[in-house]
Design an enzyme around this catalytic site. Sequence first.
Site, PDB file in Angstrom:
ATOM      1  NE  ARG A   1      -2.001  -1.523   3.586  1.00 14.38           N
ATOM      2  CZ  ARG A   1      -2.491  -1.711   4.817  1.00 14.38           C
ATOM      3  NH1 ARG A   1      -3.783  -1.510   5.042  1.00 14.38           N
ATOM      4  NH2 ARG A   1      -1.711  -2.075   5.800  1.00 14.38           N
TER       5      ARG A   1
ATOM      6  CG  ASP B   1       1.659   6.583   3.078  1.00 18.35           C
ATOM      7  OD1 ASP B   1       0.884   5.676   3.427  1.00 18.35           O
ATOM      8  OD2 ASP B   1       2.752   6.806   3.637  1.00 18.35           O
TER       9      ASP B   1
ATOM     10  NE  ARG C   1       6.194  11.501   3.039  1.00 18.98           N
ATOM     11  CZ  ARG C   1       4.976  11.901   3.424  1.00 18.98           C
ATOM     12  NH1 ARG C   1       3.948  11.055   3.386  1.00 18.98           N
ATOM     13  NH2 ARG C   1       4.790  13.133   3.839  1.00 18.98           N
TER      14      ARG C   1
END
Length: 264
Positions: free
Chosen positions: A49, A51, A200
Amino acid sequence: MRLALGVSYHGSPYLGWQSQPSGQTLQDQLEKALAQFCEQPVHTLCAGRTDAGVHGLMQVVHLDTLLDREPCSWVRGTNRFLPRDIAVQWAQPVPDTFHARASALARRYVYLLLESPVRPSLEAGRVGWTFRPLDAAAMSAAAQHLLGEHDFTSFRASACQALSPVKTLRRIDISCRGPELARYWRFEFEGNAFLHHMIRNIMGCQVHVGAGLQPSHWMHQVLQARSRDVAAPTFAPDGLYFAGPVYGPEWGLPTCTPAFDWLP
């Protein structure tokens, strides 16, 4: 029949991969298009998955269907109903034992970063940005502290639902191209799995080191602290691309798509 699909997408307009009531997710858009093509509801399972704002070079999904159609028909037929920023790149029948997520041996991500005094314009939403000059040697040295199996709690979002923060990073490659006034950096990550916002958060620390705000060995201190409070702020999702899972050769699935080729 179980079918695997390779999907690429520009993630900026969407609320991430996983289905939501709003319908503004990549899974919702893909399943809507598949339902129109198949003329019946379709459920998919993905390899990883992503974001909101994160892009996909080769997301892999699998689905079960009673329809018997050629792979090229699945590609063209589904793409007919998809928005222009999402496209099925390939389709391939797989054994029932294949699972897009569970069969993956590793996952790959790429982060593109523009180093320039001026913010991106044509590349807006597709690259991260820093106005500070970056030191390649410092960032490479910092990255070495992250390789191997570690507790990555310091790089984990508070909303992360992973059962364990222990993950294995197998590879971090850093390269750049372009003149000094506008350089494009490419960070490639490969690991067995990743935590929510892990890359990130690593990128935030890498930019701090590259800009000289912290020494290279600070990355080791952040890792050992096992606390988000000691790390740099989470970096923008704009330059993050899911490059896809790594599967064993027994499945015979593609390892890349044409979407890989345009990246610097």
